[in-house]
Scaffold this motif. Structure first.
Motif, mmCIF file in Angstrom:
data_model
loop_
_atom_site.group_PDB
_atom_site.id
_atom_site.type_symbol
_atom_site.label_atom_id
_atom_site.label_comp_id
_atom_site.label_asym_id
_atom_site.label_seq_id
_atom_site.Cartn_x
_atom_site.Cartn_y
_atom_site.Cartn_z
ATOM 1 N N ASP A 158 -2.325 -25.059 58.018
ATOM 2 C CA ASP A 158 -1.760 -26.395 57.876
ATOM 3 C C ASP A 158 -0.273 -26.214 57.536
ATOM 4 O O ASP A 158 0.067 -25.755 56.448
ATOM 5 C CB ASP A 158 -2.499 -27.131 56.744
ATOM 6 C CG ASP A 158 -2.004 -28.551 56.583
ATOM 7 O OD1 ASP A 158 -0.933 -28.883 57.127
ATOM 8 O OD2 ASP A 158 -2.692 -29.328 55.891
ATOM 9 N N ALA A 164 -5.957 -31.401 64.499
ATOM 10 C CA ALA A 164 -5.966 -30.294 63.537
ATOM 11 C C ALA A 164 -6.696 -29.058 64.069
ATOM 12 O O ALA A 164 -6.579 -27.972 63.514
ATOM 13 C CB ALA A 164 -6.607 -30.742 62.224
ATOM 14 N N LEU A 211 -9.447 -24.777 58.465
ATOM 15 C CA LEU A 211 -8.071 -25.121 58.123
ATOM 16 C C LEU A 211 -7.709 -24.479 56.792
ATOM 17 O O LEU A 211 -8.440 -24.611 55.813
ATOM 18 C CB LEU A 211 -7.939 -26.645 58.037
ATOM 19 C CG LEU A 211 -6.524 -27.206 58.014
ATOM 20 C CD1 LEU A 211 -5.761 -26.868 59.294
ATOM 21 C CD2 LEU A 211 -6.562 -28.727 57.824
ATOM 22 N N TYR A 218 0.422 -27.547 62.945
ATOM 23 C CA TYR A 218 -0.665 -26.573 62.805
ATOM 24 C C TYR A 218 -0.342 -25.316 63.598
ATOM 25 O O TYR A 218 0.232 -25.394 64.689
ATOM 26 C CB TYR A 218 -1.985 -27.163 63.323
ATOM 27 C CG TYR A 218 -2.398 -28.404 62.578
ATOM 28 C CD1 TYR A 218 -2.973 -28.314 61.309
ATOM 29 C CD2 TYR A 218 -2.194 -29.668 63.120
ATOM 30 C CE1 TYR A 218 -3.335 -29.464 60.604
ATOM 31 C CE2 TYR A 218 -2.555 -30.821 62.433
ATOM 32 C CZ TYR A 218 -3.126 -30.704 61.177
ATOM 33 O OH TYR A 218 -3.479 -31.833 60.479
#
Ligand code: NAP
Ligand code: ZN
Ligand code: ZN
Length: 355
Positions: free
Chosen positions: A347, A156, A322, A41
């Motif tokens: 991502d 994440a 994201l 990430y």
């Protein structure tokens, strides 16, 4: 056999005005003290945009930006002692410094007297090339500038701690944010929302000063005690002489004197926002209440690890959206338009893929 560079996918700015696009770059061979990180990430910081668009001065292109990087170690050099293959690690805004000057020796590598080596746009002492940032699938970094990512944090969402988190944690700690202190955060963006969470966790009374009230509910949910709009100007009279510490995270030019007037006796306004234009200060605004106007740059490596561990202890991660790499240009427009809630994270699985 001599090791060579590795070709990896990355999204780069081809010039100051063209959209970021998929390309390939070379990563240096893994040296004895280096780790190779497979990036998972990468956060989008407003600095990426300022820098890539040449707003802080001319740069060379193509340039890959991104300095909020998390990933997994996939290879270690022969002398690496801190990290093992398979560990979750992070890289922030710096990848090296002289390590000899007074500031480096004091653990303040961000203030290296010879200039720290930035994660993007710096000159890599290992091979003389321009460093390329985190909008990429892999990066090679000397282990001394690699951070350990606590396992209990949402993987994440954690990347923006590497810049947004440390950039507000460092001044909050330095100017003693804590119980009994009134802190105002100017700008509810990537840095601002982290300042709210961290100042709240430190026990301070937190106020957000935003252009409008559209993000008020979020601000209060994230830990602010008060949330005021600056648009109509009334807050500048109603809250004059109030705050012990103001953290200005605004990426654009604002009337800094108006905000200085909100400081109480011996209060300090710290600007971490980095607009291209100067922020002119009226001397008399500082004379009143013996106010200080200061700046602060990210944080040292040890302090960055301390911040990550503090966030792990308090369960703090950024609020993120994201995205896939092909959304970066749109994301940048939304950041510039103050339409980010509150940090975009790429991502990295999508980095080598075009729409
Ligand atoms: P961001 O997510 O875009 O947040 C900036 C916030 O400033 C916006 O969300 C907006 O908040 C406010 N703002 C924007 N334009 C404004 C205007 N014209 N007038 C008043 N307020 C305005 O950016 P970021 O990633 O947090 O970065 C903020 C700044 O810090 C950038 O300049 C960046 O380069 C700099 N930075 C510095 C360091 C350092 O080490 N010192 C490290 C990282 C980043 P509201 O909508 O709530 O008003
Ligand atoms: Zn940044
Ligand atoms: Zn140094």
């Amino acid at each position: 056999m001599e090791k060579t560079t590795t070709t990896v996918a990355a999204w780069a700015a081809p010039s100051a005005t063209e959209p970021v696009a998929l390309t390939t770059i070379e990563r240096r061979a893994v040296g004895p003290k280096d780790v190779l990180i497979a990036i998972d990430y990468a956060g989008i910081c407003h600095s990426d945009i300022h820098f890539a668009r040449g707003e802080w001065g001319p740069i060379s292109y193509p340039q890959v930006v991104g300095h909020e990087i998390v990933g997994v170690v996939t290879e270690t050099g022969s002398e690496v002692s801190r990290y093992k293959v398979g560990e979750r690690v992070g890289v922030g805004c710096m990848v090296n410094s002289c390590r000899e000057c007074a500031n480096c020796l004091a653990g303040q590598e961000q203030y290296c007297l010879k200039g720290n080596i930035q994660t993007f746009g710096g000159v890599d002492p290992a091979d003389g090339t321009i460093t390329q940032g985190g909008y990429s699938t892999h990066v090679v970094v000397t282990e001394d500038f690699v951070l350990r990512i606590p396992e209990n944090l949402d993987y994440a969402a954690v990347a923006p701690l590497l810049c947004a988190g440390i950039t507000v944690y460092s001044p909050l700690k330095h100017w003693n944010a804590g119980p009994g202190k009134k802190i105002a955060v100017v700008g509810m963006g990537g840095l601002g929302h982290m300042a709210v969470k961290i100042a709240h966790a430190l026990g301070a009374e937190v106020t957000v000063l935003s252009q409008g009230l559209s993000k008020k509910e979020d601000g209060l949910r994230l830990g602010a005690d008060h949330y005021y709009a600056t648009g109509d100007g009334t807050v500048f009279t109603e809250k004059a002489n109030t705050y012990d510490l103001i953290i200005n995270t605004v990426s654009a030019l604002i009337d800094i004197n108006a905000y200085l007037g909100l400081l109480t006796f011996d209060g300090t306004l710290v600007s971490v926002g980095a607009p291209a234009e100067p922020l002119p200060v009226q001397a008399f605004t500082l004379f009143n209440n013996r106010r200080s106007f200061a700046g602060s740059s990210i944080g040292g490596i040890l302090e960055t690890q301390e911040m990550l561990d503090f966030c792990a202890q308090h369960g703090i991660v950024p609020e993120t959206e994201l995205i896939s790499a092909d959304y970066v240009n749109e994301a940048w427009e939304r950041v510039v338009g103050s339409d980010v809630r509150y940090r975009f994270v790429i991502d990295a699985k999508t980095i080598g893929v075009t729409a």
